[in-house]
Enzyme design. Structure first.
Site, PDB file in Angstrom:
ATOM      1  N   GLY A 113       0.827  -1.193   0.000  1.00  0.00           N
ATOM      2  CA  GLY A 113       0.000   0.000   0.000  1.00  0.00           C
ATOM      3  C   GLY A 113       0.867   1.252   0.000  1.00  0.00           C
ATOM      4  O   GLY A 113       2.076   1.206   0.247  1.00  0.00           O
ATOM      5  N   CYS A 114       0.231   2.392  -0.281  1.00  0.00           N
ATOM      6  CA  CYS A 114       0.989   3.646  -0.405  1.00  0.00           C
ATOM      7  C   CYS A 114       1.521   4.128   0.939  1.00  0.00           C
ATOM      8  O   CYS A 114       2.722   4.429   1.066  1.00  0.00           O
ATOM      9  CB  CYS A 114       0.118   4.707  -1.064  1.00  0.00           C
ATOM     10  SG  CYS A 114      -1.553   4.859  -0.379  1.00  0.00           S
ATOM     11  N   TYR A 115       0.667   4.210   1.948  1.00  0.00           N
ATOM     12  CA  TYR A 115       1.150   4.636   3.267  1.00  0.00           C
ATOM     13  C   TYR A 115       2.253   3.705   3.796  1.00  0.00           C
ATOM     14  O   TYR A 115       3.299   4.182   4.254  1.00  0.00           O
ATOM     15  CB  TYR A 115      -0.001   4.708   4.270  1.00  0.00           C
ATOM     16  CG  TYR A 115      -0.909   5.900   4.134  1.00  0.00           C
ATOM     17  CD1 TYR A 115      -0.406   7.197   4.194  1.00  0.00           C
ATOM     18  CD2 TYR A 115      -2.282   5.743   3.964  1.00  0.00           C
ATOM     19  CE1 TYR A 115      -1.251   8.300   4.076  1.00  0.00           C
ATOM     20  CE2 TYR A 115      -3.133   6.834   3.847  1.00  0.00           C
ATOM     21  CZ  TYR A 115      -2.613   8.110   3.906  1.00  0.00           C
ATOM     22  OH  TYR A 115      -3.454   9.191   3.793  1.00  0.00           O
TER      23      TYR A 115
END
Length: 310
Positions: A113-115
């Protein structure tokens, strides 16, 4: 989403960008001359699709369906049972700069995921070097609106997002267990973080600001030097010079992550800032980087362009 809505890009060494295969339903696809697949389905719809794909395919899954090794964690955070637990055992987490060796030998890679990408890239090397404490890790993160997807929801309308900022997923964001899994692997012990994401009125871009305790005897310079050494030979992760502030504008449309470390006014604490484009290094760019590694291609292949949509 039904199988008919399955959308993927299939690569064969004979294809060029001007001669791509026709888009077809997965049930009608001929995988005999396909080397690899990107799976871009929503969470909860990927497992059975991938389980039915031919075993010769290299697969990069951009959903969260194979990111969590513990299937009970998946059920808790995503609200449904895991439908391919045996396949989960085979999946490799795709944080390229951290797990490159495993990714090169993998058949199925779970794209991060991005975070979690923006958080683990700076923190994992520091945890491995025992330069920061693993308690009281506080993360304040901000993302552009594209991070919430393209679904039509009231809170994502222009009039709701513009000229404001708001927190969401407080204490229960789905990227928490994924991030804690990676940090705990680095520490070889359980790490619990305090994480609060925010939606900001821009299209793309992500900044994670991390507040950590420096280990006894370590200094801010030690933290920065460790990151520089760790990423010395990496193209897409850059540690900036002392005092230079990472800016989302600098990574817009790129696969880069920019990092820097700053001393906190509170003695013994450090502030670490990282920025990425949530749609590139935080999603499709890292997916392509992973596939390049899996296929034995240069990792930067196809990643020196700037395909800005949206």
């Amino acid at each position: 989403m039904s199988a008919r809505a399955f959308s993927s890009i299939c690569f064969d060494r004979g294809y060029s960008w001007k001669n791509l295969p026709d888009l077809v339903a997965v049930k009608d696809a001929n995988f005999s001359d396909v080397d690899a697949v990107f799976c871009c389905l929503p969470h909860g719809t990927t497992q059975e699709i991938i389980k039915a794909l031919p075993v010769h395919l290299k697969i990069v899954d951009l959903s969260a369906d194979f990111r969590l090794r513990d299937i009970s964690d998946y059920e808790e955070w995503y609200g449904q049972p895991h439908k391919a637990p045996d396949l989960q055992k085979e999946a490799v987490y795709g944080l390229t700069e951290i797990l490159r060796k495993e990714i090169k030998n993998a058949r199925l890679v779970a794209n991060p995921g991005c975070y979690p990408t923006s958080i683990q890239l700076p923190l994992v090397p520091l945890i491995k070097a025992n330069l920061i404490e693993t308690k009281n890790v506080i993360i304040d993160a901000k993302s552009g609106v594209s991070g919430a997807g393209r679904s039509v929801r009231e809170n994502l309308l222009f009039t709701e997002v513009a000229e404001g900022i708001n927190s969401y997923g407080v204490t229960r964001h789905r990227h928490v267990p994924e991030t804690e899994q990676g940090l705990s692997d680095a520490a070889r012990s359980r790490i619990t973080i305090s994480f609060t994401p925010h939606l900001i009125p821009m299209i793309r871009g992500m900044q994670s600001t991390m507040y950590v305790e420096v280990a006894p005897g370590a200094s801010i310079e030690d933290l920065q030097q460790q990151l520089k050494q760790f990423y010395e030979d990496e193209e897409f992760v850059l540690v900036l010079e002392n005092g230079v502030m990472p800016r989302t504008h600098s990574v817009r449309g790129t696969n880069y992550c920019l990092i820097n470390v700053f001393p906190d006014r509170i003695p013994g604490r450090a502030i670490i800032i990282s920025v990425i484009d949530n749609l590139v290094k935080g999603a499709s760019g890292q997916a392509l980087q992973n596939l390049n590694a899996m296929m034995g291609f240069p990792e930067n292949l196809g990643l020196h362009y700037q395909p800005l949509f949206p």
